[in-house]
Design a protein around this motif. Sequence first.
Motif, mmCIF file in Angstrom:
data_model
loop_
_atom_site.group_PDB
_atom_site.id
_atom_site.type_symbol
_atom_site.label_atom_id
_atom_site.label_comp_id
_atom_site.label_asym_id
_atom_site.label_seq_id
_atom_site.Cartn_x
_atom_site.Cartn_y
_atom_site.Cartn_z
ATOM 1 N N ARG A 53 37.993 67.855 56.367
ATOM 2 C CA ARG A 53 38.463 67.334 55.083
ATOM 3 C C ARG A 53 37.972 68.216 53.939
ATOM 4 O O ARG A 53 38.724 68.540 53.016
ATOM 5 N N ALA A 54 36.690 68.609 53.982
ATOM 6 C CA ALA A 54 36.125 69.412 52.900
ATOM 7 C C ALA A 54 36.791 70.784 52.812
ATOM 8 O O ALA A 54 37.097 71.267 51.714
ATOM 9 N N PHE A 57 40.275 70.369 51.495
ATOM 10 C CA PHE A 57 40.231 70.063 50.068
ATOM 11 C C PHE A 57 39.924 71.323 49.257
ATOM 12 O O PHE A 57 40.599 71.622 48.269
ATOM 13 N N ASP A 58 38.897 72.068 49.683
ATOM 14 C CA ASP A 58 38.502 73.267 48.925
ATOM 15 C C ASP A 58 39.614 74.304 48.890
ATOM 16 O O ASP A 58 39.885 74.910 47.841
ATOM 17 N N VAL A 61 42.995 72.642 47.124
ATOM 18 C CA VAL A 61 42.767 72.467 45.686
ATOM 19 C C VAL A 61 42.454 73.798 45.028
ATOM 20 O O VAL A 61 42.790 74.029 43.871
ATOM 21 N N HIS A 66 43.506 70.456 40.763
ATOM 22 C CA HIS A 66 43.300 69.020 40.964
ATOM 23 C C HIS A 66 44.499 68.207 40.485
ATOM 24 O O HIS A 66 44.674 67.056 40.906
ATOM 25 N N PRO A 233 36.842 65.622 40.661
ATOM 26 C CA PRO A 233 38.167 65.372 41.263
ATOM 27 C C PRO A 233 38.371 63.946 41.751
ATOM 28 O O PRO A 233 39.488 63.438 41.706
ATOM 29 N N ASP A 234 37.308 63.294 42.224
ATOM 30 C CA ASP A 234 37.459 61.934 42.741
ATOM 31 C C ASP A 234 37.637 60.898 41.632
ATOM 32 O O ASP A 234 37.957 59.747 41.908
ATOM 33 N N TRP A 256 45.981 65.646 42.985
ATOM 34 C CA TRP A 256 45.815 66.192 44.328
ATOM 35 C C TRP A 256 46.002 65.125 45.398
ATOM 36 O O TRP A 256 46.438 65.440 46.510
ATOM 37 N N ARG A 257 45.704 63.871 45.059
ATOM 38 C CA ARG A 257 45.896 62.807 46.040
ATOM 39 C C ARG A 257 47.382 62.630 46.346
ATOM 40 O O ARG A 257 47.782 62.465 47.495
ATOM 41 N N ASN A 260 48.933 65.583 48.398
ATOM 42 C CA ASN A 260 48.533 65.685 49.797
ATOM 43 C C ASN A 260 48.157 64.322 50.366
ATOM 44 O O ASN A 260 47.275 64.214 51.217
ATOM 45 N N PHE A 264 45.513 63.543 53.665
ATOM 46 C CA PHE A 264 44.157 63.033 53.469
ATOM 47 C C PHE A 264 44.028 61.586 53.931
ATOM 48 O O PHE A 264 42.969 61.177 54.415
#
Length: 416
Positions: A53-54, A57-58, A61, A66, A233-234, A256-257, A260, A264
């Motif tokens: 996931r990380a 995401f990196d 994104v 974001h 970002p969260d 970004w949510r 994707n 995710f």
Amino acid sequence: MILNRYERTIAKRYLLPGKGEGFIFLVAAISLGAVALGVAALIIVMSVMNGFRAELFDKIVGLNGHAIVQGYDGRLAGWQEVAERARQVPGVTSATPLVEQPLMASANGRVEGVLVRGMRVQDIRNNPAIANNVKSGDIGSLTPGSNRVAIGSRLAEALGTYPGGEISLISPEGRSTPIGTVPRIVSYTVAATFEVGVYDYDNAFVVMPIEDAQNLLMLGDDVGMVEVEVAEPDKIQAQLSALEPIVRGKGVVVDWRSMNSALFEALEVERVAMFVVLSLIILVAVFNILSSLIMLVRAKTRDIAILRTMGASRRGMMKIFVTVGVTIGSLGIILGAILGAVFLFFRQNVVNFIQLVTGQNLWDPSVRFLSELPSKTDPVEVTAIVLLALLLSFLSTLYPAWKAASTDPVQVLRYE
């Protein structure tokens, strides 16, 4: 749980094999190994899932930001004002213009679908996802009007073109003729190849200065979107609420949510499911502890009765057998944590070795998105796994300990 001297001595004695107790010791050793494997499996899988996931995401994104302000019909007029006002929103760290368009590319008689991205030269050089992953060529030679582009490493392999070679981009937005619209075909020199580690990007991306992209797509001074990055970002919802009035009537804001969401959400569901399923391994392991302790109590019934007649309390007997079971579980947890750490450290070597032995490609980037097996260990999750295993180990000792404490010395020693 505090044990006095004699309780510690008896617990230590019961942990070691005595005469005729080899089978009980074997079951206890198997229990220890089962706990170790369960803890190691849970730590390894959760770390890999977190790393997956990380990394996604990196990398995703890192190239898409974001959030993006997408212009209607792929054109965002007046983007300078939009970008400037976006930068003034609290929490926004940058707002950069982009041109992005799916096109066709050809080279050496081969044709591939590509995603052309136009970026300002300073943004290309300052983007770590691109600038830090150059495989060949010179990313610094990309300048407006130079007719140079950088392409993904897998796209370079598919087209058979590398730095110094030529690539033609085919745009449907061409000139009108009496027989219809003629596609626009422009040739570029490949200046560099890069590999960000996400298969879909490495297999499709063509990066060029934004001015060249505007000319290719005949956008004039317009861009396709403005990429927005934020500090947290969260917690991007606050920035989205502030951006929407800025772009009203010009375009839409997508975070970004949303871009994707399916990926995710699937990863999160799989992460929870794997935790639950692998926790069952530890549960099965502690049943082995339960069975080994029951066998130990049965084998030591006479010893327990003698200890009771010598003044040992029920509480003391419970403490002894709980200590034995928890010690087996604790040693298994420590061994499992070590095994998990070693496996994670050599994870890619293990994958490569298995691929070499089996001849199978276990980590196909076209399926897995990433080019290598990722890992990110979360100390909070590891702590939760350790506490879960300790709790289950403790619970598995209660029944055998209670049975030992309930031993009636009169009944056991009646015929002695």
